[in-house]
Motif scaffolding. Structure first.
Motif, PDB file in Angstrom:
ATOM      1  N   VAL A  22       0.827  -1.217   0.000  1.00  0.00           N
ATOM      2  CA  VAL A  22       0.000   0.000   0.000  1.00  0.00           C
ATOM      3  C   VAL A  22       0.862   1.269   0.000  1.00  0.00           C
ATOM      4  N   GLU A  23       2.118   1.152  -0.394  1.00  0.00           N
ATOM      5  CA  GLU A  23       3.004   2.310  -0.408  1.00  0.00           C
ATOM      6  C   GLU A  23       2.428   3.408  -1.301  1.00  0.00           C
ATOM      7  N   GLY A  24       2.390   4.619  -0.774  1.00  0.00           N
ATOM      8  CA  GLY A  24       1.893   5.755  -1.545  1.00  0.00           C
ATOM      9  C   GLY A  24       0.380   5.913  -1.513  1.00  0.00           C
ATOM     10  N   ASP A  47      13.384  -2.569  -0.633  1.00  0.00           N
ATOM     11  CA  ASP A  47      14.750  -2.032  -0.471  1.00  0.00           C
ATOM     12  C   ASP A  47      15.091  -1.751   0.993  1.00  0.00           C
ATOM     13  N   ASP A  48      14.100  -1.382   1.793  1.00  0.00           N
ATOM     14  CA  ASP A  48      14.355  -1.066   3.207  1.00  0.00           C
ATOM     15  C   ASP A  48      15.066  -2.226   3.894  1.00  0.00           C
ATOM     16  N   THR A  49      14.496  -3.428   3.721  1.00  0.00           N
ATOM     17  CA  THR A  49      15.043  -4.620   4.372  1.00  0.00           C
ATOM     18  C   THR A  49      16.312  -5.100   3.666  1.00  0.00           C
ATOM     19  N   GLY A 252       0.806   6.972   2.782  1.00  0.00           N
ATOM     20  CA  GLY A 252       2.083   7.609   2.422  1.00  0.00           C
ATOM     21  C   GLY A 252       3.189   6.585   2.287  1.00  0.00           C
ATOM     22  N   ASP A 253       4.337   6.895   2.881  1.00  0.00           N
ATOM     23  CA  ASP A 253       5.482   5.975   2.759  1.00  0.00           C
ATOM     24  C   ASP A 253       5.338   4.842   3.774  1.00  0.00           C
ATOM     25  N   THR A 254       4.306   4.040   3.557  1.00  0.00           N
ATOM     26  CA  THR A 254       3.888   3.037   4.549  1.00  0.00           C
ATOM     27  C   THR A 254       4.945   1.977   4.856  1.00  0.00           C
ATOM     28  N   ASP A 255       5.628   1.488   3.820  1.00  0.00           N
ATOM     29  CA  ASP A 255       6.600   0.416   4.082  1.00  0.00           C
ATOM     30  C   ASP A 255       7.725   0.918   4.971  1.00  0.00           C
ATOM     31  N   THR A 256       8.183   2.108   4.690  1.00  0.00           N
ATOM     32  CA  THR A 256       9.327   2.631   5.429  1.00  0.00           C
ATOM     33  C   THR A 256       8.938   3.085   6.839  1.00  0.00           C
ATOM     34  N   ILE A 257       7.816   3.753   6.973  1.00  0.00           N
ATOM     35  CA  ILE A 257       7.400   4.197   8.311  1.00  0.00           C
ATOM     36  C   ILE A 257       7.093   2.968   9.181  1.00  0.00           C
TER      37      ILE A 257
HETATM   38 MG    MG Z   1       9.229   3.374   1.371  1.00  0.00          MG
END
Ligand code: MG
Ligand code: AR6
Length: 312
Positions: A22-24, A47-49, A252-257
């Motif tokens: 659901v990013e973005g 990419d985060d992981t 928003g930037d769900t994966d990263t947050i």
């Molecule tokens: Mg992200």
């Protein structure tokens, strides 16, 4: 303590994988996808992981920071399908062409360097490895960030995220008391102001509206619009699941947050507190969940060795 080491890394990966589909998205769209049950959809991390794995591998191999080696790990692990930010992509391209890790990131964004959250999203191994040494933690957060993010705001965001994880490891302070420590730790006025906003949220009697959280703290790809949001998501919640669900629900930037919230929460509650069904769904394979847990265990064992050596 071991469960806090592995919990921070698995927690970060689980948050990343939960947020990735659901990013973005807007808040409303996220809720239409996840509904009430918050089942993990694909379990594939981003990419985060992938970059967090590189940070951990390099810390383990060198029993501490080595910039050239860490840059090499990032390049070796790089899979363009994981969704890297344009700045990080450009930095990795320059590194792979032989530019030094001290120089490559400085040329991005017209010479200003990146203040994206890409350095903070991967910082969990630094937060757990230096949880008891604030000077080393800050120095390593800055240096490891610099490989791709040379802007002060990008580095400070990573240091703040690492220190949040370190405080969670120690349970030295009540969750609310964390804010005082964070305000003293952080050197940049932009972040001090964000932490003051979080304090104001807690002074209110009623639950703060999510729209206000998004407009005041942010939900974007900039480090200053996402690291404070992750810290708030952790502090306001009472379990790993609540914290990460809240982070993703903002959109928003769900994966990263969620990755950053998951790292702090995993360090605080330990690996056992991460919902089993999420961990089960998290991708396997060569650098999947078992490998990520192993990285946490290795960091724990090396840390113990170094602490014993220092005692002598
Ligand atoms: Mg992200
Ligand atoms: N000036 C203007 N905009 C900037 C600047 C700057 N100096 N620095 C960053 N941005 P980037 P990352 C904005 O590209 O930090 C993945 O999806 C700009 O819009 O360096 O690794 C991850 O899951 C830029 O594209 O990459 C994370 O969500 C953005 O910030 C995110 O990307 C991100 O900075 C991590 O990105």
């Amino acid at each position: 303590m071991k469960s806090k080491f592995t919990g921070a890394l698995i927690g970060s990966a689980v948050g990343d994988a939960l947020g990735a589909p659901v990013e973005g998205y807007s808040m409303k769209k996220v809720s239409s996808v996840y509904g009430e049950d918050w089942k993990m959809i694909s379990g594939r991390y981003t990419d985060d992981t992938e970059m967090m794995i590189g940070v951990a591998e390099s810390l383990i191999e060198n029993k501490g920071f080595n910039g050239e080696d860490m840059a090499k790990r990032f390049i070796e692990n790089y899979d363009p399908k994981r969704g890297y930010g344009p700045g990080s992509k450009e930095a990795l391209r320059r590194l792979s062409e032989g530019e030094s890790w001290k120089e490559a990131s400085k040329k991005l964004f017209g010479g200003k360097g990146s203040y994206g959250n890409g350095a903070a999203m991967r910082i969990a191994p630094v937060g757990i490895f230096y949880y008891d040494d604030v000077d080393r933690l800050r120095e390593t957060a800055y240096k490891s960030s610099h490989i791709t993010h040379s802007n002060e705001l990008g580095k400070e965001g990573a240091a703040l995220q690492a220190f949040s994880i370190a405080l969670a490891m120690q349970e030295r302070v009540e969750k609310e008391g964390m804010l005082l420590e964070l305000k003293e730790f952080v050197e940049n006025e932009v972040y001090k102001e964000k932490i003051r906003k979080i304090e104001m949220f807690f002074e209110k009697e009623a639950e703060v509206d999510k729209k206000e959280v998004i407009s005041e703290l942010g939900s974007g790809e900039e480090a200053f619009n996402s690291v404070p949001t992750a810290i708030y998501s952790f502090i306001r919640s009472n379990s790993f699941k609540d914290a990460v669900v809240y982070a993703v629900s903002l959109g928003g930037d769900t994966d990263t947050i969620a990755a950053m919230t998951g790292a702090i929460s995993g360090a605080y509650y330990g690996e056992e507190a991460i919902p089993k069904e999420w961990v089960e769904r998290l991708e396997g394979g060569k650098k999947g969940k078992r490998y990520i847990r192993w990285l946490g265990e290795e960091l724990y064992h090396i840390k113990l060795q170094l602490m014993q050596r220092d005692r002598w």
